[in-house]
Scaffold this motif. Structure first.
Motif, mmCIF file in Angstrom:
data_model
loop_
_atom_site.group_PDB
_atom_site.id
_atom_site.type_symbol
_atom_site.label_atom_id
_atom_site.label_comp_id
_atom_site.label_asym_id
_atom_site.label_seq_id
_atom_site.Cartn_x
_atom_site.Cartn_y
_atom_site.Cartn_z
ATOM 1 N N ILE A 1 23.428 23.926 80.239
ATOM 2 C CA ILE A 1 22.457 23.291 80.871
ATOM 3 C C ILE A 1 22.548 21.715 80.617
ATOM 4 O O ILE A 1 22.451 20.740 81.227
ATOM 5 C CB ILE A 1 21.012 23.866 80.106
ATOM 6 N N ILE A 2 23.077 21.477 79.041
ATOM 7 C CA ILE A 2 23.055 20.026 78.947
ATOM 8 C C ILE A 2 24.287 19.389 79.676
ATOM 9 O O ILE A 2 24.055 18.240 80.313
ATOM 10 C CB ILE A 2 23.601 20.138 77.361
ATOM 11 N N GLY A 3 25.130 20.186 79.920
ATOM 12 C CA GLY A 3 26.410 19.581 80.770
ATOM 13 C C GLY A 3 25.951 19.340 82.309
ATOM 14 O O GLY A 3 26.498 18.061 82.847
ATOM 15 N N LEU A 4 24.900 20.219 82.762
ATOM 16 C CA LEU A 4 24.708 19.950 84.120
ATOM 17 C C LEU A 4 23.715 18.663 84.046
ATOM 18 O O LEU A 4 23.815 17.885 84.913
ATOM 19 C CB LEU A 4 23.950 21.274 84.521
ATOM 20 N N GLY A 5 22.895 18.629 82.990
ATOM 21 C CA GLY A 5 22.069 17.712 83.088
ATOM 22 C C GLY A 5 22.495 16.145 82.782
ATOM 23 O O GLY A 5 22.440 15.213 83.631
ATOM 24 N N ILE A 6 23.931 16.182 82.285
ATOM 25 C CA ILE A 6 24.681 14.958 82.061
ATOM 26 C C ILE A 6 25.422 14.575 83.308
ATOM 27 O O ILE A 6 25.377 13.481 83.652
ATOM 28 C CB ILE A 6 25.638 15.025 80.958
ATOM 29 N N ILE A 7 26.161 15.806 83.952
ATOM 30 C CA ILE A 7 26.472 15.473 85.250
ATOM 31 C C ILE A 7 25.348 15.109 86.250
ATOM 32 O O ILE A 7 25.679 14.043 86.994
ATOM 33 C CB ILE A 7 27.146 16.731 85.879
ATOM 34 N N SER A 8 24.181 15.556 86.342
ATOM 35 C CA SER A 8 23.307 15.109 87.130
ATOM 36 C C SER A 8 22.912 13.697 86.869
ATOM 37 O O SER A 8 22.448 12.845 87.877
ATOM 38 C CB SER A 8 21.864 16.126 87.028
ATOM 39 N N GLY A 9 22.785 13.451 85.604
ATOM 40 C CA GLY A 9 22.432 12.092 85.322
ATOM 41 C C GLY A 9 23.254 10.844 85.694
ATOM 42 O O GLY A 9 22.879 9.878 86.291
ATOM 43 N N PHE A 10 24.468 11.097 85.736
ATOM 44 C CA PHE A 10 25.626 10.359 86.049
ATOM 45 C C PHE A 10 25.463 10.282 87.725
ATOM 46 O O PHE A 10 25.835 8.871 88.341
ATOM 47 C CB PHE A 10 27.088 10.619 85.508
ATOM 48 N N THR A 11 25.499 11.354 88.218
ATOM 49 C CA THR A 11 25.544 11.162 89.612
ATOM 50 C C THR A 11 24.376 10.645 90.254
ATOM 51 O O THR A 11 24.327 9.743 91.251
ATOM 52 C CB THR A 11 25.366 12.725 90.184
#
Length: 527
Positions: A493-503
């Protein structure tokens, strides 16, 4: 009959009749010439002598008459009243063919010394010494204990209903079956049970939770039906929000109570946000509409109540699940696998469990055999190779095993294997088996009873079980103790959040810098 292989002795007693007398420690009968041997009275029942002839046990008696030595024999007939507590049976000259299977805790065979050990093996060796017979050890022909087989087993031209040691007894290939054989009704139809030496439970082994990455660890606190109920309730509340918003007029500004029109997209997004935040108990707020203010408040209170109960219970269950030192098993007993499509059942090949479940008239056992055992790769599995057992457990099999055998596997792999809290069946009695209606059966039962009353069997069990327990290992895997595998979902979830944030950041940069510049260029070009 072997010469001088048999003697008859008994305790000396008082003179029996006028024509009979006892001298010394041996019986010595002095009889008149006209005294028939059938009228000679026996002076005791100890140290009786036997030999084998044409498959029957013959008891031999020696008497000394006044002129000649008299001998006669008769087939042995055992009656319960004749088996006194202090009786001892000497079977000198009798050689028995013993079929055996080995397992460390119950029975081992040393081919150099030609002796047995283990709980059953040591007990049998003491009985052999006490009863003074010899054995010819024969390994089991197929490695099975004895399970009923459809169509039977044909060996050396003789067919039996059972395989394994019980089948060898049924075909009269051996005199005794020595292994951790359980007492079952189908078996005693074709062989004699020689008495209960030890009781053995049936354990169900399962792969120890926590060894694999737990991608669904944060969903495990609730069962699927609870998650579906929560999702259904939240969906109904969201639909109620949409219906209520469609009839409540324009949204009002909470500060100035002025009409503040919103686009349809923003209104829908606001309702979804309101629903999610209210259900998760995060920053609750009240939507202000012109109409139905009381209804909106009741709706919000409903959200708060449902959300509070759901969130608080989930947090408590999740904390318990992630921090508990107790293993959280997916099932509690063997029959529970019927409710899990991904689980299968593995039975000890050639054991009575195969017969008990395959030919059971109970519906649950019939379902277990048809749905979880029959046709599966590890449905019937041998317990000789730990690698095969571990592979079956990794493929989500529940393995039904016996007593010390199952505990030994757990002891060798404490971080990979555990057992269900509920035993598969009631403990079974273990002992040797003999041929059906064998004249040896009452002798072995009586000798075993003497050893049990003297505490010999109990001492053997205590010593073997202590030795087995000392050989068990303890799980020292730090990852398993800390439950790191259960936190994988959190990192996902943290990884997906980081990726979504950068996107989103990249999209915002494009929207704020690239697009305005492009618009400016288009305007200049048009001018």
């Amino acid at each position: 009959m072997r010469d001088e292989s048999l003697l008859y002795q008994c305790k000396a007693g008082a003179p029996l009749e006028n024509h009979l007398s006892v001298q010394g420690n041996k019986i010595l009968f002095l009889a008149a010439n006209n005294l028939h041997i059938d009228s000679v009275l026996l002076a005791g029942k100890e140290n009786r002598k036997f030999y084998m002839e044409d498959g029957k046990i013959i008891e031999q008696f020696f008497y000394k008459a006044q002129f000649d030595k008299i001998k006669y024999t008769k087939p042995l007939t055992i009656k319960n009243t004749s088996l006194q507590a202090d009786a001892s049976f000497d079977l000198r000259g009798l050689n028995l063919k013993v079929g055996f299977l080995e397992f460390a805790a119950y029975n081992r065979y040393d081919r150099e010394t030609k002796t047995f050990s283990g709980i059953l093996g040591s007990t049998f060796e003491i009985m052999k010494k006490q009863m003074n017979f010899t054995v010819n050890a024969v390994p089991c022909i197929d490695g099975n204990y004895g399970a009923q087989v459809s169509g039977g087993v044909l060996h050396n031209g003789v067919r039996s209903n059972f395989n394994g040691l019980i089948g060898m007894l049924e075909r009269k290939e051996i005199d005794i079956g020595l292994a951790d054989l359980s007492l079952t009704f189908p078996r005693i139809k074709v062989a004699d049970f020689g008495g209960n030496v030890v009781e053995q439970p049936v354990y169900c082994l399962i792969s120890r939770p926590g060894n694999n990455l737990q991608f669904r660890a944060y969903f495990n606190p609730f069962y699927l039906d609870i998650w579906l109920s929560v999702l259904f309730t939240a969906s109904c509340l969201l639909i109620a929000c949409f219906l209520l918003a469609a009839t409540s007029g324009q949204r009002m500004d909470s500060s100035g109570y002025k009409f503040q029109p919103l686009s349809r997209w923003m209104r829908n997004l606001e309702l979804v946000s309101f629903s999610l935040r209210s259900m998760s108990m995060k920053d609750n707020f009240l939507l202000s509409y012109q109409r139905y203010r009381t209804t909106w408040r009741l709706l919000m209170l409903t959200y708060i109540l449902v959300g509070y109960l759901t969130v608080e219970v989930y947090n408590a269950e999740l904390t318990s699940y992630l921090t508990s030192k107790e293993i959280q098993l997916p099932i509690q007993k063997m029959e529970d696998i019927l409710d899990h499509n991904d689980m299968k059942l593995g039975l000890h090949r050639g054991s009575f469990l195969v017969t008990a479940i395959q030919f059971s008239s109970e519906e649950k056992y019939q379902r277990l055999w048809n749905e979880k055992v029959a046709g599966n790769e590890f449905g019937e599995i041998g317990w000789e190779n730990d690698d095969v057992l571990l592979q079956a457990l990794e493929e989500n099999y529940i393995l039904a095993g016996f007593g010390e055998l199952a505990l030994a596997v757990m002891g060798r792999h404490p971080c990979k294997v555990t057992k269900l809290p509920t035993e598969a069946m009631f403990p079974t009695q273990l002992g040797i088996y003999l041929q059906k209606d064998s004249p040896l059966t009452p002798l072995f039962k009586k000798e075993l009873q003497k050893l049990q009353e003297a505490g010999v069997v109990h001492n053997i069990k205590q010593a073997i079980q202590k030795e087995t327990m000392l050989s068990h290992k303890v799980c020292t895997d730090p990852n398993l103790k800390l439950g790191i595998q259960s936190t994988v979902f959190l990192f996902i979830i943290i990884g997906l959040g980081i990726i979504s944030g950068f996107t989103i950041l990249i999209l915002e940069i494009i929207h704020n810098k690239v697009i305005p510049k492009q618009i400016g260029k288009n305007i200049q070009f048009s001018e």
